[in-house]
Design a protein around this motif. Structure first.
Motif, mmCIF file in Angstrom:
data_model
loop_
_atom_site.group_PDB
_atom_site.id
_atom_site.type_symbol
_atom_site.label_atom_id
_atom_site.label_comp_id
_atom_site.label_asym_id
_atom_site.label_seq_id
_atom_site.Cartn_x
_atom_site.Cartn_y
_atom_site.Cartn_z
ATOM 1 N N PHE A 61 -3.159 -8.601 -5.971
ATOM 2 C CA PHE A 61 -4.091 -7.667 -5.970
ATOM 3 C C PHE A 61 -4.048 -6.406 -5.297
ATOM 4 O O PHE A 61 -4.371 -5.112 -5.704
ATOM 5 C CB PHE A 61 -5.673 -8.317 -5.872
ATOM 6 N N GLN A 62 -3.496 -6.303 -4.217
ATOM 7 C CA GLN A 62 -3.498 -5.395 -3.338
ATOM 8 C C GLN A 62 -2.643 -4.262 -3.749
ATOM 9 O O GLN A 62 -2.808 -2.968 -3.948
ATOM 10 C CB GLN A 62 -3.299 -5.821 -1.823
ATOM 11 N N GLU A 63 -1.457 -5.029 -4.414
ATOM 12 C CA GLU A 63 -0.507 -3.896 -4.614
ATOM 13 C C GLU A 63 -0.788 -3.378 -6.147
ATOM 14 O O GLU A 63 -0.419 -2.216 -6.284
ATOM 15 C CB GLU A 63 0.988 -4.536 -4.772
ATOM 16 N N LYS A 64 -1.148 -4.317 -7.198
ATOM 17 C CA LYS A 64 -1.392 -3.628 -8.600
ATOM 18 C C LYS A 64 -2.757 -3.344 -8.852
ATOM 19 O O LYS A 64 -2.860 -2.489 -9.666
ATOM 20 C CB LYS A 64 -1.158 -5.215 -9.197
ATOM 21 N N VAL A 65 -3.858 -3.786 -8.087
ATOM 22 C CA VAL A 65 -5.259 -3.752 -8.546
ATOM 23 C C VAL A 65 -5.883 -2.809 -7.771
ATOM 24 O O VAL A 65 -6.981 -2.133 -8.212
ATOM 25 C CB VAL A 65 -5.927 -4.950 -8.526
ATOM 26 N N GLU A 66 -5.514 -2.539 -6.417
ATOM 27 C CA GLU A 66 -6.522 -1.854 -5.436
ATOM 28 C C GLU A 66 -6.780 -0.389 -5.892
ATOM 29 O O GLU A 66 -7.921 0.186 -5.966
ATOM 30 C CB GLU A 66 -5.650 -1.790 -4.303
ATOM 31 N N GLN A 67 -5.795 0.379 -6.463
ATOM 32 C CA GLN A 67 -6.031 1.679 -6.932
ATOM 33 C C GLN A 67 -6.846 1.944 -8.068
ATOM 34 O O GLN A 67 -7.647 2.627 -8.187
ATOM 35 C CB GLN A 67 -4.698 2.393 -7.360
ATOM 36 N N ASP A 68 -6.720 0.807 -9.076
ATOM 37 C CA ASP A 68 -7.469 0.820 -10.188
ATOM 38 C C ASP A 68 -8.935 0.481 -9.875
ATOM 39 O O ASP A 68 -10.090 0.951 -10.395
ATOM 40 C CB ASP A 68 -6.630 -0.389 -11.297
ATOM 41 N N PHE A 69 -9.027 -0.476 -8.991
ATOM 42 C CA PHE A 69 -10.508 -0.661 -8.415
ATOM 43 C C PHE A 69 -11.279 0.353 -8.029
ATOM 44 O O PHE A 69 -12.326 0.411 -8.272
ATOM 45 C CB PHE A 69 -10.371 -2.079 -7.635
#
Length: 243
Positions: free
Chosen positions: A160-168
């Motif tokens: 989640f930190q690598e893939k989702v953080e920016q999207d969130f």
């Protein structure tokens, strides 16, 4: 004494399940509502008070202890290998998060473009991982505890930190169902520790609300993510001009 915290957590869940409020408890114990809230926050109850609360719930104290024991037998976190297996399979990860959030087999099929056979295969894998019991009719019995959490810095958290953080964080957080609070302070270690305790209580309340909403119609619910973080940190650009 180590069992007091889990017992009070079980008591809170039972109160909410029966629609009882802190005000109901306050009237029973002849205390103010604020005093009752403090008792629950501090998990500081005498045996007499526990028995009095059990009376308004129409359960014996022994039943409450049994409920606590059942909760403690549930899964609170996975092993690193289990998390890695889930994190390496995007569909499996999606279905895992969905069932933990309370979605049924039909909810998942209605919400996502996943073939029925593949969904069943992924649920069967979660059954083998002991995250769920896959029952007849593809019904799902969740085996994780209300305080279930991912491993700190484990494969799921890293994903989640690598893939989702920016999207969130791409949102403006200006909608009615969104909020972003960023605040800065210079704190002592003891104040930092107090804030971390408050964060843990808020995360526990988040999980309790999720449990309460399990029975609500799926169309009345929306996927919701809460991020809580605190650390001793200074923006890198500020560090360049620090003495």
């Amino acid at each position: 004494m180590a069992q007091v915290g889990p017992l009070i957590d079980t008591l809170k869940r039972e109160l909410k399940a029966q629609g009882k409020t802190y005000l109901d408890v306050a009237e029973t114990l002849d205390l103010s509502e604020a005093s009752v809230k403090r008792l629950f926050a501090e998990k500081n109850f005498t045996l007499t008070r526990l028995e009095a609360i059990c009376d308004i719930l129409n359960i014996e104290l022994s039943e409450l202890v049994q409920k606590m024991s059942k909760d403690q037998c549930q899964l609170t976190q996975l092993t690193r290998d289990q998390e890695k297996e889930i994190a390496n399979d995007l569909i499996l990860l999606l279905i895992t998060v969905s069932v933990i959030s309370g979605m049924t087999f039909s909810d998942i099929l209605n919400a996502y473009d996943i073939p029925e056979t593949e969904c069943i295969q992924k649920l069967a894998k979660l059954d083998r991982l002991k995250i769920i019991d896959l029952l007849p009719g593809n019904r799902v019995k969740l085996l994780v505890a209300p305080n279930f959490h991912w491993l700190p810095n484990g494969p799921i958290q890293q994903f989640f930190q690598e893939k989702v953080e920016q999207d969130f964080f791409s949102s403006r957080f200006d909608k009615a169902n969104e909020k972003l609070i960023v605040t800065n302070a210079i704190l002592t270690d003891s104040s930092n520790a107090r804030l971390q305790k408050k964060m843990e209580r808020l995360a526990a309340e988040f999980n309790e609300l999720m449990q309460e909403d399990h029975s609500a119609p799926q169309q009345k619910k929306s996927g919701t993510t809460m991020v809580l973080a605190i650390r001793q940190w200074q923006y890198s650009l500020f560090k360049k001009i620090s003495k």
